[in-house]
Design an enzyme around this catalytic site. Sequence first.
Site, PDB file in Angstrom:
ATOM      1  N   GLY A 183     -20.209  -0.497 -35.991  1.00  0.00           N
ATOM      2  CA  GLY A 183     -21.206  -1.396 -35.417  1.00  0.00           C
ATOM      3  C   GLY A 183     -20.951  -1.762 -33.973  1.00  0.00           C
ATOM      4  N   ASP A 238     -15.973   4.637 -43.470  1.00  0.00           N
ATOM      5  CA  ASP A 238     -14.778   5.437 -43.188  1.00  0.00           C
ATOM      6  C   ASP A 238     -14.537   6.447 -44.309  1.00  0.00           C
ATOM      7  OD1 ASP A 238     -14.339   4.066 -40.849  1.00  0.00           O
ATOM      8  OD2 ASP A 238     -12.790   2.761 -41.655  1.00  0.00           O
ATOM      9  N   LYS A 243      -7.889   2.592 -43.194  1.00  0.00           N
ATOM     10  CA  LYS A 243      -8.192   3.610 -42.185  1.00  0.00           C
ATOM     11  C   LYS A 243      -7.167   4.746 -42.218  1.00  0.00           C
ATOM     12  CE  LYS A 243     -10.723   0.488 -39.134  1.00  0.00           C
ATOM     13  NZ  LYS A 243     -12.010   1.007 -39.633  1.00  0.00           N
TER      14      LYS A 243
END
Length: 287
Positions: A39, A189, A245
């Site tokens: 975003g 992700d 991540k």
Amino acid sequence: MEKSKAVKRDSITTAKILSDALPHMQRHDGSIIVIKLGGHAMSSPEAMASFARDVVLMRQCNVNPVIVHGGGPMINEMLKKLDIPSEFVNGKRVSDAATVEVVEMVLSGKVNKSIVQAINGQGGRAVGISGKDANLMVCTQAEGDLGLVGDPHTVDATVVQSLINDGMIPVIAPLGAGANGETFNVNGDTAAGAIAAGLHADRLLLLTDVEGVKDAEGDVITSLTAEQVEQLTRDGVIAGGMIPKTQTALDAVRGGVKAVVIMNGQQENACLLELFTTYGAGSMIRA
């Protein structure tokens, strides 16, 4: 006279930068680069236009970018307008039927098409799809009490490869199909990692709001192996929001992606710096 000298210095510097980029362009010639767009890069028209320019330049250099995007802030805004409560567990949005309907409307509609429009506005040829199209991502329900949150079970990247072969830039919303016709909300992700593995991509670029994986002293580690990531996680150096991540990165490289880079997407021209300069950007993780 001084102004003329300054212009000449700038032009020489620009020419040197372009010349230095040649071996990097040759290295990535024809490669597939999956980019997870968060975003932050859509926070303003200027940021979106800058990202779109970079993507179009990559395609012009015969690099094949594939964009997988999120849109959490836009989803939050729409849920608030519709007075639908939102709850998160371990960073994942609890998604009942009403929430998923809004998620699909925002991601596949507003967000996806705004990215497509931005890329096309810079001279690219972008096409927007979701993970539901052509069964790109078939999902199973994620563990935990999360509702219609999905984990990719099978990825058939044929439709994405077809778009690439036709010179298009695929822009993918992270939604998945269920075996019984459900629509699943998939973490951006996670979706990017699964699609990158399905394409055997040369790179997966995870654009975040941090500079990369940091060591115990707070310095960015520019290159890591999968084993080093696991050790840093066990030692508690990799913690919090960096864990999912790095886990996405590990899953991707073990699934066939050559390297994953966790990098700050708020840095201007971040993707170009990573691909076309000797400096790179962020933390590169290899198998």
